[in-house]
Design a protein around this motif. Sequence first.
Motif, PDB file in Angstrom:
ATOM      1  N   GLY A  41     -33.632  24.795  -8.869  1.00  0.00           N
ATOM      2  CA  GLY A  41     -32.814  24.438 -10.014  1.00  0.00           C
ATOM      3  C   GLY A  41     -33.535  24.558 -11.343  1.00  0.00           C
ATOM      4  N   MET A  42     -34.791  25.053 -11.344  1.00  0.00           N
ATOM      5  CA  MET A  42     -35.510  25.219 -12.594  1.00  0.00           C
ATOM      6  C   MET A  42     -35.858  26.693 -12.790  1.00  0.00           C
ATOM      7  N   ALA A  43     -35.551  27.211 -13.954  1.00  0.00           N
ATOM      8  CA  ALA A  43     -35.896  28.594 -14.269  1.00  0.00           C
ATOM      9  C   ALA A  43     -37.329  28.618 -14.781  1.00  0.00           C
ATOM     10  N   LEU A  44     -38.159  29.364 -14.114  1.00  0.00           N
ATOM     11  CA  LEU A  44     -39.554  29.484 -14.517  1.00  0.00           C
ATOM     12  C   LEU A  44     -39.794  30.889 -15.024  1.00  0.00           C
ATOM     13  N   SER A  45     -40.259  31.005 -16.260  1.00  0.00           N
ATOM     14  CA  SER A  45     -40.521  32.331 -16.821  1.00  0.00           C
ATOM     15  C   SER A  45     -41.936  32.745 -16.445  1.00  0.00           C
ATOM     16  N   GLY A  46     -42.080  34.005 -16.059  1.00  0.00           N
ATOM     17  CA  GLY A  46     -43.389  34.461 -15.632  1.00  0.00           C
ATOM     18  C   GLY A  46     -43.905  35.601 -16.439  1.00  0.00           C
ATOM     19  N   LEU A  78     -29.979  19.266 -16.649  1.00  0.00           N
ATOM     20  CA  LEU A  78     -31.258  18.716 -17.082  1.00  0.00           C
ATOM     21  C   LEU A  78     -31.415  18.864 -18.598  1.00  0.00           C
ATOM     22  N   ALA A  79     -31.094  20.048 -19.128  1.00  0.00           N
ATOM     23  CA  ALA A  79     -31.220  20.281 -20.569  1.00  0.00           C
ATOM     24  C   ALA A  79     -30.303  19.339 -21.359  1.00  0.00           C
ATOM     25  N   ALA A  80     -29.045  19.232 -20.947  1.00  0.00           N
ATOM     26  CA  ALA A  80     -28.096  18.354 -21.648  1.00  0.00           C
ATOM     27  C   ALA A  80     -28.563  16.900 -21.606  1.00  0.00           C
ATOM     28  N   SER A  81     -29.013  16.464 -20.452  1.00  0.00           N
ATOM     29  CA  SER A  81     -29.474  15.095 -20.277  1.00  0.00           C
ATOM     30  C   SER A  81     -30.677  14.803 -21.172  1.00  0.00           C
ATOM     31  N   GLU A  82     -31.639  15.698 -21.201  1.00  0.00           N
ATOM     32  CA  GLU A  82     -32.849  15.490 -22.009  1.00  0.00           C
ATOM     33  C   GLU A  82     -32.542  15.539 -23.501  1.00  0.00           C
ATOM     34  N   LEU A  83     -31.673  16.450 -23.934  1.00  0.00           N
ATOM     35  CA  LEU A  83     -31.342  16.546 -25.356  1.00  0.00           C
ATOM     36  C   LEU A  83     -30.609  15.298 -25.849  1.00  0.00           C
ATOM     37  N   HIS A  93     -37.342  23.402 -22.745  1.00  0.00           N
ATOM     38  CA  HIS A  93     -37.902  24.744 -22.945  1.00  0.00           C
ATOM     39  C   HIS A  93     -38.120  25.453 -21.608  1.00  0.00           C
ATOM     40  N   THR A  94     -38.495  24.706 -20.581  1.00  0.00           N
ATOM     41  CA  THR A  94     -38.756  25.299 -19.268  1.00  0.00           C
ATOM     42  C   THR A  94     -37.493  25.873 -18.638  1.00  0.00           C
ATOM     43  N   GLU A 134     -36.309  14.837 -38.223  1.00  0.00           N
ATOM     44  CA  GLU A 134     -37.633  15.141 -37.675  1.00  0.00           C
ATOM     45  C   GLU A 134     -37.520  16.213 -36.590  1.00  0.00           C
ATOM     46  N   LYS A 135     -38.337  17.265 -36.719  1.00  0.00           N
ATOM     47  CA  LYS A 135     -38.317  18.350 -35.746  1.00  0.00           C
ATOM     48  C   LYS A 135     -39.015  17.899 -34.460  1.00  0.00           C
ATOM     49  N   PRO A 136     -38.364  18.071 -33.317  1.00  0.00           N
ATOM     50  CA  PRO A 136     -38.982  17.652 -32.053  1.00  0.00           C
ATOM     51  C   PRO A 136     -40.091  18.628 -31.646  1.00  0.00           C
ATOM     52  N   THR A 137     -41.029  18.122 -30.890  1.00  0.00           N
ATOM     53  CA  THR A 137     -42.097  18.987 -30.388  1.00  0.00           C
ATOM     54  C   THR A 137     -42.102  18.946 -28.865  1.00  0.00           C
ATOM     55  N   ALA A 138     -42.383  20.107 -28.282  1.00  0.00           N
ATOM     56  CA  ALA A 138     -42.514  20.189 -26.833  1.00  0.00           C
ATOM     57  C   ALA A 138     -43.981  19.918 -26.505  1.00  0.00           C
ATOM     58  N   ARG A 139     -44.255  18.767 -25.926  1.00  0.00           N
ATOM     59  CA  ARG A 139     -45.623  18.395 -25.586  1.00  0.00           C
ATOM     60  C   ARG A 139     -46.008  19.009 -24.252  1.00  0.00           C
TER      61      ARG A 139
END
Length: 190
Positions: free
Chosen positions: A185-190, A92-97, A151-152, A130-135
């Motif tokens: 498949g998603m790491a969620l930080s708590g 997911l990270a590679a695909s989105e980047l 980031h997630t 341009e620096k990307p922003t996490a919306r």
Amino acid sequence: MAGIRVRDRTEKSKTPKSVNATKEHRMVIPLRKQTADEQGKDEGDPLRYGAIWGDGAARAADARQALRAFLGHAPRTGRTAVPTALAADAELAASELVTNALLHAPGPCGMTLQLSSDELTITVWDSSTEKPTARTADPRRIGGHGMHLVHTVSDRVVVALRETGKRITAHLSLTPSQSTVSLGGMALSG
């Protein structure tokens, strides 16, 4: 293109009428040969892989396929296999980047993967300064979720602006922290 390294290069050549024409060349190196030729013999050395795409030649599917081949090759080099949930997060990270590089940066881009004993890093570089922003996530919005997703699923994300563009590195830990739980498949930080 499973298990390959692709380098796109553009070469200017003259036609018989002395007019410059552009020819695209692609160098393909099988991953198993690249790994044998380019990796250190010490099992403590990180395993590395890189791909460079010419202007408009990158596809998110190519990035995912390269990542799967890279992670599939790792156990054949004596490294421990990356857990399935972490591999899905990495895809997911590679695909989105790579998708962000295609959408927001003109010109070539590239991806470098590195696997050490404790971390997988995915670095994508492009020509935009341009620096990307996490919306913030918004289920009603179409698009604009890529950096939030990166980031997630990542332990940390580092953006390095350069004179000729930027380099974004997603760090995914192979040893889960006590505050990280993997769900679907998603790491969620708590």
